[in-house]
Design a protein around this motif. Structure first.
Motif, PDB file in Angstrom:
ATOM      1  N   MET A   1       1.881  35.358  52.561  1.00  0.00           N
ATOM      2  CA  MET A   1       2.275  35.885  51.272  1.00  0.00           C
ATOM      3  C   MET A   1       3.651  35.356  50.886  1.00  0.00           C
ATOM      4  SD  MET A   1       1.206  39.843  51.412  1.00  0.00           S
ATOM      5  CE  MET A   1       0.518  39.936  53.059  1.00  0.00           C
ATOM      6  N   PRO A   2       3.790  34.850  49.696  1.00  0.00           N
ATOM      7  CA  PRO A   2       5.105  34.363  49.280  1.00  0.00           C
ATOM      8  C   PRO A   2       6.096  35.524  49.137  1.00  0.00           C
ATOM      9  CG  PRO A   2       3.403  33.755  47.678  1.00  0.00           C
ATOM     10  CD  PRO A   2       2.766  34.597  48.716  1.00  0.00           C
ATOM     11  N   ILE A   3       7.308  35.291  49.597  1.00  0.00           N
ATOM     12  CA  ILE A   3       8.366  36.292  49.469  1.00  0.00           C
ATOM     13  C   ILE A   3       9.070  36.072  48.135  1.00  0.00           C
ATOM     14  CG2 ILE A   3      10.578  37.060  50.386  1.00  0.00           C
ATOM     15  CD1 ILE A   3       9.459  36.455  53.185  1.00  0.00           C
ATOM     16  N   LEU A   4       9.134  37.138  47.335  1.00  0.00           N
ATOM     17  CA  LEU A   4       9.764  37.074  46.016  1.00  0.00           C
ATOM     18  C   LEU A   4      11.247  37.414  46.095  1.00  0.00           C
ATOM     19  CD1 LEU A   4       6.930  38.975  44.121  1.00  0.00           C
ATOM     20  CD2 LEU A   4       7.218  36.494  44.356  1.00  0.00           C
ATOM     21  N   TYR A   5      11.613  38.287  47.058  1.00  0.00           N
ATOM     22  CA  TYR A   5      13.005  38.690  47.262  1.00  0.00           C
ATOM     23  C   TYR A   5      13.141  39.181  48.696  1.00  0.00           C
ATOM     24  CZ  TYR A   5      17.372  41.279  47.084  1.00  0.00           C
ATOM     25  OH  TYR A   5      18.629  41.723  47.346  1.00  0.00           O
ATOM     26  N   GLU A   6      14.284  38.881  49.320  1.00  0.00           N
ATOM     27  CA  GLU A   6      14.553  39.416  50.653  1.00  0.00           C
ATOM     28  C   GLU A   6      16.055  39.514  50.870  1.00  0.00           C
ATOM     29  OE1 GLU A   6      13.309  38.879  55.320  1.00  0.00           O
ATOM     30  OE2 GLU A   6      12.943  37.199  53.971  1.00  0.00           O
ATOM     31  N   ASP A   7      16.478  40.634  51.443  1.00  0.00           N
ATOM     32  CA  ASP A   7      17.841  40.797  51.933  1.00  0.00           C
ATOM     33  C   ASP A   7      17.763  41.611  53.222  1.00  0.00           C
ATOM     34  OD1 ASP A   7      17.839  43.596  51.308  1.00  0.00           O
ATOM     35  OD2 ASP A   7      18.805  43.274  49.373  1.00  0.00           O
ATOM     36  N   LYS A   8      18.878  42.094  53.720  1.00  0.00           N
ATOM     37  CA  LYS A   8      18.860  42.813  55.000  1.00  0.00           C
ATOM     38  C   LYS A   8      18.221  44.197  54.900  1.00  0.00           C
ATOM     39  CE  LYS A   8      23.621  44.312  54.412  1.00  0.00           C
ATOM     40  NZ  LYS A   8      24.988  44.089  54.822  1.00  0.00           N
TER      41      LYS A   8
ATOM     42  N   ASP B   1       4.189  39.391  47.321  1.00  0.00           N
ATOM     43  CA  ASP B   1       3.222  39.497  46.227  1.00  0.00           C
ATOM     44  C   ASP B   1       2.544  40.859  46.133  1.00  0.00           C
ATOM     45  OD1 ASP B   1       3.438  37.127  44.868  1.00  0.00           O
ATOM     46  OD2 ASP B   1       1.819  36.127  45.949  1.00  0.00           O
ATOM     47  N   ASP B   2       2.358  41.528  47.282  1.00  0.00           N
ATOM     48  CA  ASP B   2       1.551  42.753  47.316  1.00  0.00           C
ATOM     49  C   ASP B   2       2.314  44.046  47.538  1.00  0.00           C
ATOM     50  OD1 ASP B   2      -0.860  41.260  47.051  1.00  0.00           O
ATOM     51  OD2 ASP B   2      -0.719  40.760  49.177  1.00  0.00           O
ATOM     52  N   ALA B   3       3.502  43.959  48.158  1.00  0.00           N
ATOM     53  CA  ALA B   3       4.147  45.203  48.594  1.00  0.00           C
ATOM     54  C   ALA B   3       5.647  45.046  48.763  1.00  0.00           C
ATOM     55  CB  ALA B   3       3.530  45.663  49.908  1.00  0.00           C
ATOM     56  N   LEU B   4       6.282  46.207  48.846  1.00  0.00           N
ATOM     57  CA  LEU B   4       7.696  46.343  49.177  1.00  0.00           C
ATOM     58  C   LEU B   4       7.772  46.747  50.641  1.00  0.00           C
ATOM     59  CD1 LEU B   4      10.767  47.004  48.559  1.00  0.00           C
ATOM     60  CD2 LEU B   4       9.949  49.294  47.966  1.00  0.00           C
ATOM     61  N   THR B   5       8.603  46.074  51.418  1.00  0.00           N
ATOM     62  CA  THR B   5       8.862  46.484  52.800  1.00  0.00           C
ATOM     63  C   THR B   5      10.320  46.892  52.890  1.00  0.00           C
ATOM     64  OG1 THR B   5       7.189  44.990  53.683  1.00  0.00           O
ATOM     65  CG2 THR B   5       8.848  45.787  55.227  1.00  0.00           C
ATOM     66  N   ILE B   6      10.556  48.116  53.366  1.00  0.00           N
ATOM     67  CA  ILE B   6      11.910  48.627  53.525  1.00  0.00           C
ATOM     68  C   ILE B   6      12.262  48.515  55.005  1.00  0.00           C
ATOM     69  CG2 ILE B   6      13.460  50.577  53.195  1.00  0.00           C
ATOM     70  CD1 ILE B   6      11.339  51.648  51.150  1.00  0.00           C
ATOM     71  N   LYS B   7      13.260  47.719  55.300  1.00  0.00           N
ATOM     72  CA  LYS B   7      13.710  47.536  56.676  1.00  0.00           C
ATOM     73  C   LYS B   7      14.576  48.720  57.088  1.00  0.00           C
ATOM     74  CE  LYS B   7      14.060  42.563  55.888  1.00  0.00           C
ATOM     75  NZ  LYS B   7      15.006  41.413  55.903  1.00  0.00           N
ATOM     76  N   ARG B   8      14.622  49.003  58.368  1.00  0.00           N
ATOM     77  CA  ARG B   8      15.440  50.082  58.933  1.00  0.00           C
ATOM     78  C   ARG B   8      15.182  51.423  58.223  1.00  0.00           C
ATOM     79  NH1 ARG B   8      21.215  47.268  59.164  1.00  0.00           N
ATOM     80  NH2 ARG B   8      20.716  46.988  56.992  1.00  0.00           N
ATOM     81  N   TYR B   9      13.912  51.701  58.028  1.00  0.00           N
ATOM     82  CA  TYR B   9      13.492  52.942  57.377  1.00  0.00           C
ATOM     83  C   TYR B   9      13.313  54.053  58.402  1.00  0.00           C
ATOM     84  CZ  TYR B   9      10.838  56.053  54.298  1.00  0.00           C
ATOM     85  OH  TYR B   9      10.413  57.119  53.565  1.00  0.00           O
ATOM     86  N   HIS B  10      12.539  53.771  59.465  1.00  0.00           N
ATOM     87  CA  HIS B  10      12.256  54.751  60.518  1.00  0.00           C
ATOM     88  C   HIS B  10      13.219  54.580  61.688  1.00  0.00           C
ATOM     89  CE1 HIS B  10       8.471  55.907  58.668  1.00  0.00           C
ATOM     90  NE2 HIS B  10       8.130  54.640  58.579  1.00  0.00           N
TER      91      HIS B  10
ATOM     92  N   ALA C   1      14.951  56.528  48.267  1.00  0.00           N
ATOM     93  CA  ALA C   1      16.097  55.892  47.620  1.00  0.00           C
ATOM     94  C   ALA C   1      16.323  54.540  48.280  1.00  0.00           C
ATOM     95  CB  ALA C   1      17.337  56.764  47.751  1.00  0.00           C
ATOM     96  N   LEU C   2      16.364  53.521  47.471  1.00  0.00           N
ATOM     97  CA  LEU C   2      16.482  52.152  47.945  1.00  0.00           C
ATOM     98  C   LEU C   2      17.798  51.574  47.432  1.00  0.00           C
ATOM     99  CD1 LEU C   2      14.754  49.935  49.350  1.00  0.00           C
ATOM    100  CD2 LEU C   2      13.892  49.369  47.085  1.00  0.00           C
ATOM    101  N   THR C   3      18.585  50.965  48.322  1.00  0.00           N
ATOM    102  CA  THR C   3      19.850  50.356  47.916  1.00  0.00           C
ATOM    103  C   THR C   3      19.904  48.904  48.382  1.00  0.00           C
ATOM    104  OG1 THR C   3      20.885  51.364  49.872  1.00  0.00           O
ATOM    105  CG2 THR C   3      21.192  52.496  47.767  1.00  0.00           C
ATOM    106  N   PRO C   4      19.173  48.028  47.680  1.00  0.00           N
ATOM    107  CA  PRO C   4      19.172  46.607  48.051  1.00  0.00           C
ATOM    108  C   PRO C   4      20.511  45.956  47.699  1.00  0.00           C
ATOM    109  CG  PRO C   4      17.985  46.909  46.013  1.00  0.00           C
ATOM    110  CD  PRO C   4      18.351  48.289  46.503  1.00  0.00           C
TER     111      PRO C   4
END
Length: 110
Positions: free
Chosen positions: A1-8, A14-23, A87-90
């Motif tokens: 899947m192509p990545i549209l945006y990524e940071d830490k 294309d299909d979803a949002l992944t939140i890192k360091r969530y759990h 709450a997301l703070t990219p």
């Protein structure tokens, strides 16, 4: 899947949002765009999340781990229809907000 945006903090593909360091301790959470009912641009203050590094305070809003959050003034509030919101703070607030609004198709300015 192509990545549209990524940071830490987040990855938008294309299909979803992944939140890192969530759990705890450092697990991610993947949310398909189709599951997002609402995306809000929300100001944060001292009592409304700016000082919350990780977890949930009195309001049913979950904050992913972000050590830089005290220096940020806004968050992206994601509603999936349940009791708790996210709450997301990219790093690039505007880019992620626009992507989520486009992909989820539902939004409101706070």
């Amino acid at each position: 899947m192509p990545i549209l945006y990524e940071d830490k903090h987040v990855v938008c593909d294309d299909d979803a949002l992944t939140i890192k360091r969530y759990h705890f301790p450092l697990g991610s959470k993947r949310i398909p765009y189709a599951d997002i009912r609402r995306v809000d641009d929300t100001p944060m203050g001292m009592l409304t999340g700016k000082l919350r590094i990780w977890g949930m305070g009195p309001a049913p809003i979950w904050f992913h781990l972000d050590m830089d959050r005290p220096g940020k003034d806004r968050c992206i509030l994601i509603d999936r229809g349940g009791f708790m919101k996210i709450a997301l703070t990219p790093d690039d607030h505007e880019s992620v907000l626009a992507l989520l609004r486009e992909r989820a198709g539902r939004s409101r300015d706070a």
